[in-house]
Design a protein around this motif. Structure first.
Motif, mmCIF file in Angstrom:
data_model
loop_
_atom_site.group_PDB
_atom_site.id
_atom_site.type_symbol
_atom_site.label_atom_id
_atom_site.label_comp_id
_atom_site.label_asym_id
_atom_site.label_seq_id
_atom_site.Cartn_x
_atom_site.Cartn_y
_atom_site.Cartn_z
ATOM 1 N N ASP A 27 -8.454 -1.401 -4.021
ATOM 2 C CA ASP A 27 -7.216 -1.100 -4.740
ATOM 3 C C ASP A 27 -6.492 -0.005 -3.954
ATOM 4 N N TRP A 28 -5.275 -0.283 -3.487
ATOM 5 C CA TRP A 28 -4.550 0.690 -2.655
ATOM 6 C C TRP A 28 -4.301 2.002 -3.374
ATOM 7 N N ASP A 71 -11.214 1.784 3.280
ATOM 8 C CA ASP A 71 -10.942 0.369 3.048
ATOM 9 C C ASP A 71 -11.011 0.026 1.557
ATOM 10 N N ALA A 106 -6.393 4.883 -2.264
ATOM 11 C CA ALA A 106 -6.188 5.488 -0.942
ATOM 12 C C ALA A 106 -5.239 6.691 -1.000
ATOM 13 N N TRP A 107 -4.749 7.015 -2.189
ATOM 14 C CA TRP A 107 -3.766 8.084 -2.349
ATOM 15 C C TRP A 107 -4.375 9.287 -3.059
ATOM 16 N N PRO A 142 -6.426 5.622 4.103
ATOM 17 C CA PRO A 142 -6.880 4.245 3.915
ATOM 18 C C PRO A 142 -8.214 3.918 4.574
ATOM 19 N N TYR A 201 0.805 -1.223 0.000
ATOM 20 C CA TYR A 201 0.000 0.000 0.000
ATOM 21 C C TYR A 201 0.842 1.280 0.000
ATOM 22 N N TRP A 202 2.181 1.134 -0.021
ATOM 23 C CA TRP A 202 3.047 2.313 0.056
ATOM 24 C C TRP A 202 4.113 2.236 -1.038
#
Length: 187
Positions: A136-137, A133, A140-141, A130, A97-98
């Motif tokens: 797709d990560w 939930d 979250a950006w 995040p 996720y990063w």
């Protein structure tokens, strides 16, 4: 004046703008905190860059060297770059996720972070959020600011979304999805 002189003049002007911004950041930080933490030295910057595996953007390095080793900035304050406890270097952990090259500089709380994209010459400041939930990560950006300089100017001027007077306004700017997220997650 020749074309070369014009370009050199523009470079000098940009350097002056950066110095002025750093002075404004230092002044706002001292108003908010009084005495600031110690500054990071050139050796500490170099050690952090070795550990991270990439160079810090020049403005970010200058902030740590000329203002303080963290402990200033919007709301929750920038992480120290290095040292004991929670630091930007210690918090940096590329994973699912990063993406690599996004240096966390501030913990907003509730799992949210501000991060500087050290791989983009424009040095956008990104918001990792995040809490929805996402499946797709990349979702979250968000782009908090197109550049670290603009993000800092917003803090110094008190005009960005996290400011108490701005946040409840109906026309307050909201971070937009990070357009580079999908590409960065695929690499």
């Amino acid at each position: 004046m020749t074309a070369q002189d014009d370009r050199d003049g523009a470079r000098v002007e940009a350097a002056d703008d950066t110095s002025t911004l750093i002075a404004r950041v230092r002044e706002r930080a001292q108003q908010g905190r009084g005495e600031l933490p110690a500054r990071a030295g050139a050796g500490e910057i170099a050690a952090a860059e070795r550990e991270l595996g990439f160079p810090l953007p020049p403005l970010l390095a200058r902030l740590y060297q000329e203002v303080a080793n963290g402990g200033f900035g919007p709301d929750c304050f920038l992480f120290p770059l290095i040292g004991e406890g929670r630091t930007a270097v210690a918090e940096y952990r590329p994973c699912a996720y990063w993406p690599r090259g996004l240096l966390p500089i501030l913990d907003w709380g509730c799992g949210m972070y501000a991060a500087v994209d050290c791989q983009d010459p424009e040095t956008p400041v990104l918001l990792f959020e995040p809490n929805a939930d996402p499946d797709d990560w990349a979702e979250a950006w968000f782009t908090d600011s197109p550049s670290l300089a603009k993000w800092l100017r917003s803090w110094v001027d008190g005009t960005d979304w996290w400011e108490k007077e701005v946040m409840p306004a109906a026309d307050a700017p909201e971070p937009q999805p990070w357009p580079d997220a999908a590409r960065r997650f695929s690499s």
